[in-house]
Structures are given as C-alpha cells and as structure tokens.
Design an enzyme around this catalytic site. Sequence first.
Site, PDB file in Angstrom:
ATOM      1  CD  GLU A  11      62.763 124.566  -7.562  1.00 53.85           C
ATOM      2  OE1 GLU A  11      62.911 125.401  -6.655  1.00 53.85           O
ATOM      3  OE2 GLU A  11      62.537 123.356  -7.359  1.00 53.85           O
ATOM      4  CE  LYS A  28      64.582 137.892 -24.313  1.00 56.07           C
ATOM      5  NZ  LYS A  28      64.403 139.347 -24.270  1.00 56.07           N
ATOM      6  CB  SER A  36      64.249 148.306 -27.230  1.00 55.91           C
ATOM      7  OG  SER A  36      64.023 146.909 -27.259  1.00 55.91           O
ATOM      8  CB  VAL A  48      63.238 139.158 -28.307  1.00 59.88           C
ATOM      9  CG1 VAL A  48      62.148 138.103 -28.414  1.00 59.88           C
ATOM     10  CG2 VAL A  48      64.490 138.700 -29.029  1.00 59.88           C
ATOM     11  CG  ASP A  49      61.726 141.053 -24.085  1.00 58.72           C
ATOM     12  OD1 ASP A  49      61.656 139.868 -24.448  1.00 58.72           O
ATOM     13  OD2 ASP A  49      62.552 141.462 -23.252  1.00 58.72           O
ATOM     14  CB  SER A  50      60.059 146.303 -27.562  1.00 58.85           C
ATOM     15  OG  SER A  50      61.193 146.240 -28.392  1.00 58.85           O
ATOM     16  CB  CYS A  75      63.641 123.487  -0.187  1.00 63.37           C
ATOM     17  SG  CYS A  75      65.190 123.825   0.689  1.00 63.37           S
ATOM     18  CE1 TYR A  76      60.924 128.822   5.805  1.00 68.74           C
ATOM     19  CE2 TYR A  76      58.876 128.874   4.552  1.00 68.74           C
ATOM     20  CZ  TYR A  76      59.613 129.253   5.666  1.00 68.74           C
ATOM     21  OH  TYR A  76      59.045 130.065   6.623  1.00 68.74           O
ATOM     22  CG  HIS A 107      65.536 123.753  -4.601  1.00 64.54           C
ATOM     23  ND1 HIS A 107      64.534 124.684  -4.461  1.00 64.54           N
ATOM     24  CD2 HIS A 107      66.316 123.854  -3.494  1.00 64.54           C
ATOM     25  CE1 HIS A 107      64.703 125.334  -3.315  1.00 64.54           C
ATOM     26  NE2 HIS A 107      65.768 124.845  -2.717  1.00 64.54           N
ATOM     27  N   GLY A 166      62.508 128.845   0.341  1.00 66.84           N
ATOM     28  CA  GLY A 166      62.678 130.157   0.954  1.00 66.84           C
ATOM     29  C   GLY A 166      63.965 130.223   1.753  1.00 66.84           C
TER      30      GLY A 166
END
Length: 512
Positions: free
Chosen positions: A171, A368, A223, A226-228, A82-83, A169, A55
């Site tokens: 990640e 994604k 659209s 890929v997503d739609s 971290c935080y 971090h 954070g």
Amino acid sequence: MKEVPIVVLDFGSQYTQLIARKLREEGVYCEIVPYSEKIEDIKKRNPKGIILGGGPASVYAEGSYHPDSEIYNLGLPILGICYGMQLINQYFGGSVIPADHQEYGKAKLSFQSDHGIFKDTTCGQIVWMSHGDKVDKLAEGFCKIGFSENSPYAAIADEDRKIYAFQFHPEVYHSVEGTKLLKNFAKYICKCESTWNMGSFAKEKIEIIKKQVGDKKVLCAVSGGVDSSVVAALLNEAIGDKLVPVFVDNGLLRYKEREQVEAMFKSKLGVDLITVDASEQFLSKLKGVTDPEKKRKIIGETFIEVFDKEAKKHDGIEFLAQGTLYTDVIESVSVKGPSKTIKSHHNVGGLPDWMTFELVEPLNEIFKDEVRKLGLELGLPKDMISRHPFPGPGLGIRIMGEVNKEDLKVLRKADVIMLEELHSTGYYEKTWQAFTVLLNVKSVGVMGDNRTYDNTACVRIVEATDGMTATFAHIPHEILENISRRIINEVDGINRVVYDISSKPPATIEWE
C-alpha cells in the site's frame, strides 16, 4: 448496513488507511474496521474479501492483537499484510520469531510462477519492507510464492483456502507496483467490480443528508478551505436554503484570508456567508499557552462556543456540519483500531455534552484526494478545490510557543512572500502544501554594519496525495534563495530562514 466489497481489519499500522485509498482509486469500495470487529458485523457488510493489515506488535507477544478466528471459516479470500501475514501463518500452525536482522526499506520481490496475485507485475519489482519478525516455519498448506534477499517468505499462499499474504507493504508509495497487487487481489481473486466513484458517493451522501436533516437547518462551519467548501456545496445541493454557512475569523488566518473567503463564497458558490469576528476571544484564551495540544483543544472548544452563540440567532438549527476527513479521525483518536494518537484535531471527537447539535460530517470516510474529486463532481471551480490544505487551528499551530498579535503579524508577512514566490514560479500547483513556521528561536545576524538578534522562519513545502504520508518538495535552490532573501529583507524581526527537509513519517506535515 450497506455492502462493502473489501473489509480491512486494522491492527494499528499507520499505513492501514493507504490500503483503503489504493483500493478506492481502483474503484473498489472498502471500509476499515477494528481487528476486534464482531464476526456478525463483518458478515452484515457482505464482503467479497478480507485484508488483515499491518501492526506495530509481535504476534507472539502477550496481549498482541488477534481477530475473531471465524474470519478464516467464512470461505472468503483473505490477504495478510506484514503483521497480518504473521497472524495467518501462526494461526495455521506455522511459527514466527524475531528476525536476526530487522528489515526496513526497499527490497526486490522475485517470484517463480505466474500466480494470479502477481498478474501484470514485474519479477524483481521494488517493495517496501518494515518488520522486525519473520516467518520461521511455514504453516501446513501454504507455499512460498515470492521471496526477497532477506525474506525467504516475502509472499505465501494457500490456494485451496484462497489465503494470501505479503511480508511487505504493497500500500505504500515505495512499493512501486503495490497498487496492482492490491487490485489483483480485489478484482481477480475476490471478483470485485469497479463501482466506487465520487459521482455515486455524492448522490448517496445527498440522500443521507436529506433524511438526516429533514426540515431542520444546518449550521455549516466554513473556513474557505477545500474541505468546508465541498461540505457547503454538498449541503447546498441537499437542503438548499436550510443551510446556514458561518465563517469565523479567529484571528489566526493568513493574510487577507477573510476577504478572500467572503468573495469566493459570494461569486463562486452563490451562498450568503455569515462572518463572525471572534479574533479577540480566541487570542485572549491562547494567551500564555505554549503546549501544542492545549492550543489545539482551546481553539476547538472556542469554535464550538462561537458556533453555539451564532446558532441561537437562527430558528430551527439542530445540526452542525464540519469538514472532518478520514485522516483527521485517524490521527486524532483510535476510532477504527489500535492506532496511536498522533495529535488532536479541533473538529474530531464529537460535541460537548452541553450542546444539543447533531453532527453532520459527510466527508469523514473519504481522503483528501477524494474530496477534491467530489468538489469537481459538484461543479466547484478548479482553483477553489486545488487550494492547499490549511489547518483549522490556523496560524496558531505555526507559531512555536505562545500566540500573540505581533508574532502573527510577522508570520503573515513571511508566509505571503513564500506563497507569492511559489505562485509566480508555478510550484504552488506542483506541491501539496506549503507554509511558513515562526520558530521563536533567535540567532545572531548582521544587516549592513549592524548586529541583529532576531527570529527564525522555517519554510515547509511537501508533496503528497492524501496527507497520510508526505515527502519534502525538491524546490529549485534559486526559488528557495528568493524566498529567503525576500523574507529577511522585507519582514522586520526575521534574520534567518531554514527549509524543512523531513518527510512524514517520521515527522508530521504541521509542526504542532
């Protein structure tokens, strides 16, 4: 509420979402919740472990974020990052103070014992530090298990309470073995199993959609991206002919995008696509608008109006489906924690009060890269799901300032040249996203013996895995040279081409 092996508490770090993605890559399902999540709701998820994310605040500052202290009494393994590490140390009686030297960037993590959390990782591994505070006094019961040159307490642990913490971090991409560290916590300390995959996700979502929709119809916003496309395929599996897919030509599409989308849905999905030409409606509303946020909101609101009008032509439509992703949600609004709003997304934030549709957003909890895997699981062809992301607002946010037909024409010509060069050299498949921006910044040039005073185009090509972070692509100079030469020679109105070498963060991938 379904079981969630790992619960991640969000304290506002832009990196928090990467924790979830890294764990899911290892087959461990996790969910991100606000730091303020009620302890009862955490218990309902029946977690096997809890992670306290990073954070931007200082734990000792007035108004800093603190979780329900009961999380420390659940008897579950906890990992602070971290935080989160500083919170843990402070809560158990240690002290946290401002560091004499803030630490941002790479560091070497060393450790002196074969602690379980370091299983199969290297002493001296590179990790990513990003902090301005430091642990000054270690809390009772904790011991140092890792250190770096500038962080004597780079990793700490209380074995009796199964609480672990990193100052760095794990990640982020720059922490070379960070994914292994997260995996060690989840699998070997929390005893989580690798059961999360897109096959099980698809089956679960299909059943959820069936129950949600019943015998009603769903209007699906398409659209061609890929997503739609994945949403449409998922809905087709779940509800068949109750799916009403609608493609809106908003006048902000790339060169021949409309024709390509129509052909793709007909030949590869076998779904009858309804196309609505609303280009004049969109462009008239954008006239004179230069502010990026206003452009995004106008485009989003106009999409809703167009879909509502189309829905009234069909009986039984009570749902609107969208390809909203996890990253869209995070960047738009702090629905899962105190993260700062970066920019609004046209498909995030619910529907206006006057609309009676219920939203169907089957992808809004996945990233994604997971969407692409889901597409393959559903049998979509690789060339369809490997398309680069294209934003809902389209070219409207790739023209700096007011959007008009003439600038759109210029941008389309420049953009298609850049894409042709990437395809012909194989670099389209090697990169995450590539596009051209019309800067509306004019400069002096010379063509032949004539002076020109024309526009500048910016080429943006990035490498990424989920869009949360990205680095500019190191495209060979000869390819960039060809792109520049062709754009300047073939597109009237452009006499200068620049290449964007900024990464995300601090920049975003799109310019607006």
